[in-house]
Motif scaffolding. Structure first.
Motif, mmCIF file in Angstrom:
data_model
loop_
_atom_site.group_PDB
_atom_site.id
_atom_site.type_symbol
_atom_site.label_atom_id
_atom_site.label_comp_id
_atom_site.label_asym_id
_atom_site.label_seq_id
_atom_site.Cartn_x
_atom_site.Cartn_y
_atom_site.Cartn_z
ATOM 1 N N ALA A 13 0.819 -1.212 0.000
ATOM 2 C CA ALA A 13 0.000 0.000 0.000
ATOM 3 C C ALA A 13 0.852 1.261 0.000
ATOM 4 O O ALA A 13 0.425 2.311 -0.503
ATOM 5 N N ASP A 14 2.064 1.164 0.546
ATOM 6 C CA ASP A 14 2.949 2.326 0.630
ATOM 7 C C ASP A 14 3.540 2.715 -0.727
ATOM 8 O O ASP A 14 4.201 3.744 -0.837
ATOM 9 N N ARG A 15 3.276 1.924 -1.771
ATOM 10 C CA ARG A 15 3.890 2.155 -3.085
ATOM 11 C C ARG A 15 2.925 2.780 -4.089
ATOM 12 O O ARG A 15 3.157 2.724 -5.296
ATOM 13 N N ARG A 16 1.854 3.396 -3.635
ATOM 14 C CA ARG A 16 0.861 3.946 -4.561
ATOM 15 C C ARG A 16 1.462 5.008 -5.479
ATOM 16 O O ARG A 16 1.165 5.045 -6.677
ATOM 17 N N ARG A 17 2.298 5.869 -4.933
ATOM 18 C CA ARG A 17 2.914 6.902 -5.771
ATOM 19 C C ARG A 17 3.861 6.293 -6.798
ATOM 20 O O ARG A 17 3.954 6.760 -7.927
ATOM 21 N N GLU A 18 4.593 5.265 -6.389
ATOM 22 C CA GLU A 18 5.486 4.579 -7.322
ATOM 23 C C GLU A 18 4.696 3.972 -8.477
ATOM 24 O O GLU A 18 5.074 4.107 -9.653
ATOM 25 N N PHE A 19 3.587 3.308 -8.167
ATOM 26 C CA PHE A 19 2.771 2.714 -9.213
ATOM 27 C C PHE A 19 2.158 3.787 -10.111
ATOM 28 O O PHE A 19 2.050 3.611 -11.333
ATOM 29 N N ALA A 20 1.744 4.901 -9.497
ATOM 30 C CA ALA A 20 1.163 5.983 -10.292
ATOM 31 C C ALA A 20 2.191 6.556 -11.259
ATOM 32 O O ALA A 20 1.866 6.859 -12.418
ATOM 33 N N LEU A 21 3.435 6.695 -10.820
ATOM 34 C CA LEU A 21 4.485 7.202 -11.700
ATOM 35 C C LEU A 21 4.738 6.239 -12.857
ATOM 36 O O LEU A 21 4.915 6.671 -14.011
ATOM 37 N N LEU A 22 4.744 4.948 -12.590
ATOM 38 C CA LEU A 22 4.919 3.961 -13.664
ATOM 39 C C LEU A 22 3.760 4.025 -14.660
ATOM 40 O O LEU A 22 3.969 3.870 -15.869
ATOM 41 N N ARG A 23 2.567 4.278 -14.166
ATOM 42 C CA ARG A 23 1.425 4.410 -15.074
ATOM 43 C C ARG A 23 1.553 5.653 -15.940
ATOM 44 O O ARG A 23 1.176 5.649 -17.124
ATOM 45 N N GLY B 259 3.630 5.038 -18.970
ATOM 46 C CA GLY B 259 3.155 4.084 -19.956
ATOM 47 C C GLY B 259 2.818 2.697 -19.468
ATOM 48 O O GLY B 259 2.300 1.886 -20.245
ATOM 49 N N ALA B 260 3.079 2.363 -18.213
ATOM 50 C CA ALA B 260 2.764 1.027 -17.710
ATOM 51 C C ALA B 260 1.260 0.878 -17.520
ATOM 52 O O ALA B 260 0.579 1.810 -17.082
ATOM 53 N N THR B 261 0.728 -0.277 -17.872
ATOM 54 C CA THR B 261 -0.693 -0.554 -17.687
ATOM 55 C C THR B 261 -0.907 -1.294 -16.362
ATOM 56 O O THR B 261 0.032 -1.849 -15.783
ATOM 57 N N ARG B 262 -2.149 -1.318 -15.925
ATOM 58 C CA ARG B 262 -2.443 -2.018 -14.673
ATOM 59 C C ARG B 262 -2.136 -3.513 -14.768
ATOM 60 O O ARG B 262 -1.573 -4.075 -13.822
ATOM 61 N N PRO B 263 -2.499 -4.211 -15.854
ATOM 62 C CA PRO B 263 -2.118 -5.628 -15.943
ATOM 63 C C PRO B 263 -0.604 -5.829 -15.866
ATOM 64 O O PRO B 263 -0.142 -6.803 -15.260
ATOM 65 N N GLY C 280 -2.188 -4.888 -3.985
ATOM 66 C CA GLY C 280 -1.681 -4.276 -5.210
ATOM 67 C C GLY C 280 -2.787 -3.880 -6.161
ATOM 68 O O GLY C 280 -2.699 -2.850 -6.838
ATOM 69 N N HIS C 281 -3.852 -4.691 -6.228
ATOM 70 C CA HIS C 281 -4.975 -4.349 -7.095
ATOM 71 C C HIS C 281 -5.594 -3.015 -6.694
ATOM 72 O O HIS C 281 -6.022 -2.218 -7.542
ATOM 73 N N TRP C 282 -5.631 -2.758 -5.376
ATOM 74 C CA TRP C 282 -6.129 -1.454 -4.906
ATOM 75 C C TRP C 282 -5.086 -0.365 -5.128
ATOM 76 O O TRP C 282 -5.422 0.759 -5.529
ATOM 77 N N ALA C 283 -3.812 -0.689 -4.886
ATOM 78 C CA ALA C 283 -2.767 0.334 -4.933
ATOM 79 C C ALA C 283 -2.520 0.866 -6.340
ATOM 80 O O ALA C 283 -2.094 2.013 -6.501
ATOM 81 N N VAL C 284 -2.756 0.057 -7.374
ATOM 82 C CA VAL C 284 -2.501 0.530 -8.741
ATOM 83 C C VAL C 284 -3.666 1.344 -9.284
ATOM 84 O O VAL C 284 -3.594 1.857 -10.406
ATOM 85 N N GLY C 285 -4.741 1.475 -8.532
ATOM 86 C CA GLY C 285 -5.879 2.264 -8.975
ATOM 87 C C GLY C 285 -5.758 3.722 -8.588
ATOM 88 O O GLY C 285 -4.775 4.162 -7.990
ATOM 89 N N ALA D 175 -3.617 8.750 -11.431
ATOM 90 C CA ALA D 175 -2.158 8.694 -11.349
ATOM 91 C C ALA D 175 -1.536 10.064 -11.104
ATOM 92 O O ALA D 175 -0.652 10.228 -10.259
ATOM 93 N N ALA D 176 -1.987 11.069 -11.858
ATOM 94 C CA ALA D 176 -1.379 12.397 -11.735
ATOM 95 C C ALA D 176 -1.570 12.970 -10.336
ATOM 96 O O ALA D 176 -0.667 13.580 -9.757
ATOM 97 N N GLU D 177 -2.745 12.736 -9.756
ATOM 98 C CA GLU D 177 -3.030 13.259 -8.421
ATOM 99 C C GLU D 177 -2.205 12.550 -7.363
ATOM 100 O O GLU D 177 -1.697 13.162 -6.416
#
Length: 462
Positions: free
Chosen positions: A360-370, A373-377, A445-450, A453-455
Motif C-alpha cells: 500500500a505504501d507504493r501507490r505513488r510509485e505505481f502511479a508514476l509507472l502508469r 506508460g505502464a498498464t495495470r495488468p 496491489g490491485h487497490w494500490a494501482v488504482g 495517477a497524476a493526483e
C-alpha cells in the motif's frame, strides 16, 4: 497534541490496524501466562505436587518466554510500518517548525492511545485463554483439578505495563531517524531509501548472530535426558537468529534476490526484469517483506522438525518417555503443537500486516509507472513476480534458521546433526507461507494501482 494524535489515528486507521492487532496479541499473551503464574502461586504446595508433569509454572515459563518475545517482535515490526506510512506527514510537521521532541511526543501518544484502545479486549482474550489452557492441562493430568485462575488484576496490570514499556521503546527507535535529521531533509528522506545499513545496526546483527550460535552450542551439548532444555535452547536460538536476519536483512535479501533474480528474468522477461530491479534497488523494503515470512517458516519449521525428531528418537528407544518433562509423550507433543499454533498466529499477523503495508505504501510509485506508460495488468504481473521472489527469499532464510536450530537439537537427542524431516509438514508450511504472501500482495496491489495517477504522484491522495 492529543487532538493531533487522534487526528492521525482517524486519518490512517488502516495504518494502525496492524499495530493494534499486534498490541492486542501481546497484551493477551502476557495476561495469559501471568494468570498461569498467579494460579500456580495461589495453589498450596501439596496440591501442586499431586499433579504429573513439570508443573504449571514451568510450562507457563517455557511457553511465555518464546511467545512474548515473538509478540514483541511483531509489535516492533508493525509499529515501524505504521510510522513509515505517516513518514510524509511527520516530515511536513518538521518543516513547519515542529521540534524533534514534539515529533517523538506525537509518536508516543499514538502508541499510548492505540495500546489503551486494545487493552480491555486483550485482557479479556488473555483471561479466557488462561482458563482454556488450564482446563486443557487438567484434562491431561498436567495440572491439579483443584487449581484455579485467581481473580486478581495483577497479571492484567503487569501486561499493560510491559506492553506499554515495549511499545514506547519501539516508538523511540522508530521515530529516531525522522526526529534527528534537519527539517529540510526530512521531507526528502520520506521518499528515499538509504542504501547503506548503519554501523550500529550491523553490530547489533553481529551480536544477535553470535548469541544465536552460542544458544545452538548450548542446545547441541545437552545430554539425551535433557530433551526439554535442548528444545527450549534450540527454539530460542532460532528466534535470536531471526532477529539477526531482521537486523542484517537488507544485505542478505539483496544477495538472495540477486541469485534468484536471474532465473526470474529468464522465465518472465518483462515483469521479471522489473520485479528483480525493484527488489534489488529497494533492499530495505524487500527485507521488511521477507523477515515476517522467514519468521513464519523458521519458527514453524523448527517446532515441527523438533517434535518429529523427538518422536523418532522415542520410537527408536522403544517408545518410553525418558522423564516427566520429555517431549516424547503424547501430552508433551500436544504442548508443542499448541505452542506452534500460538507462534504461527503471531507470525501470520506479522506477515499479513507487513505485506499489506509495504504494498500500500507504493501507490505513488505505481502511479508514476502508469504515467510513463505502464498498464495495470503489467503492474500486477510485476507484483506477482515480486511476490514469488519475496516468498522464495523468505522461505530460504527461514529454512536456513530452522535447519541450524534443528541440527543442534538433533545432535543432542539422536547424536546426529542430520534430523529426520517431516517432508509433508514442511511442504504445508511453505504452501501456507505462499498462500499468505501471494494474495496479500496481489489484493493490496490491485487497490494500490488504482486511482488518478497524476493526483497520486502530486501527493494529493494516499
Amino acid at each position: 497534541m492529543t487532538s493531533l494524535v487522534l487526528g492521525q489515528l482517524r486519518r490512517r486507521p488502516a495504518a494502525f490496524a496492524g499495530t493494534a492487532v499486534a498490541l492486542l496479541l501481546a497484551v493477551a499473551a502476557v495476561t495469559l501466562f501471568g494468570s498461569l503464574f498467579a494460579a500456580d502461586l495461589a495453589t498450596p504446595a501439596a496440591v501442586r505436587k499431586a499433579s504429573a508433569g513439570p508443573g504449571l509454572m514451568v510450562i507457563a515459563a517455557a511457553f511465555g518466554e518464546i511467545a512474548v518475545l515473538v509478540a514483541f517482535f511483531v509489535v516492533v515490526n508493525a509499529l515501524g510500518f505504521a510510522l513509515r506510512q505517516q513518514h510524509r506527514e511527520l516530515a511536513l510537521l518538521r518543516t513547519v517548525a515542529a521540534t524533534p521532541r514534539q515529533t517523538r511526543r506525537l509518536v508516543r501518544g499514538e502508541v499510548l492511545i492505540t495500546t489503551l484502545l486494545v487493552t480491555v479486549p486483550g485482557w479479556a482474550l488473555g483471561a479466557v485463554a488462561a482458563r482454556w489452557f488450564l482446563a486443557a492441562l487438567q484434562r491431561r493430568a498436567m495440572a491439579s483439578p483443584a487449581v484455579r485462575v485467581p481473580g486478581t488484576p495483577v497479571p492484567m496490570l503487569v501486561a499493560l505495563a510491559v506492553v506499554l514499556l515495549v511499545g514506547l521503546a519501539a516508538s523511540a527507535v522508530a521515530a529516531r531517524r525522522i526526529s534527528r535529521i534537519a527539517p529540510a531533509a526530512a521531507l526528502t528522506a520520506s521518499s528515499t531509501e538509504h542504501a547503506r545499513t548503519g554501523a550500529l545496526r550491523l553490530l547489533a546483527g553481529a551480536g544477535a548472530l553470535v548469541g544465536g550460535v552460542l544458544l545452538l552450542r548450548l542446545s547441541a551439548s545437552r545430554p539425551a535426558d535433557q530433551v526439554d532444555k535442548a528444545g527450549q535452547a534450540a527454539l530460542l536460538a532460532s528466534l535470536v537468529l531471526l532477529v539477526a536476519v531482521a537486523l542484517v536483512g537488507p544485505f542478505a535479501a539483496r544477495v538472495l534476490a540477486a541469485v534468484l533474480g536471474g532465473p526470474l528474468r529468464v522465465l518472465a522477461p518483462g515483469a521479471g526484469w522489473l520485479a528483480d530491479a525493484n527488489l534489488r534497488g529497494y533492499a530495505r523494503r524487500l527485507s521488511s517483506a521477507v523477515v515476517p515470512v522467514a519468521l513464519l517458516v523458521g519458527l514453524s519449521g523448527t517446532m515441527s522438525i523438533m517434535t518429529f525428531t523427538a518422536g523418532r528418537a522415542a520410537a527408536a528407544a522403544g517408545g518410553t518417555a525418558s522423564s516427566a518433562g520429555s517431549v516424547t509423550s503424547a501430552t508433551d507433543i500436544w504442548l508443542r503443537q499448541t505452542e506452534l499454533g500460538m507462534l504461527v498466529c503471531f507470525a501470520t499477523v506479522s506477515v499479513v500486516n507487513t505485506l499489506i503495508a509495504v504494498t500500500a505504501d507504493r501507490r505513488r510509485e505505481f502511479a508514476l509507472l502508469r504515467l510513463v506508460g505502464a498498464t495495470r495488468p503489467q503492474l500486477l504481473r510485476m507484483l506477482s513476480a515480486e511476490a514469488v521472489l519475496t516468498t522464495a527469499v523468505g522461505v530460504l532464510l527461514g529454512a536456513a534458521v530452522a535447519g541450524a536450530a534443528t541440527s543442534a537439537f538433533s545432535a543432542a537427542v539422536t547424536g546426529s546433526p542430520m534430523p529426520p524431516v517431516p517432508v509433508a509438514t514442511c511442504g504445508w508450511i511453505v504452501a501456507g507461507a505462499t498462500a499468505l504472501v501471494l494474495p496479500g500482495i496481489l489484493v493490496t496491489g490491485h487497490w494500490a494501482v488504482g486511482g488518478p495517477a497524476a493526483e497520486l504522484v502530486g501527493g494529493g491522495r494516499d
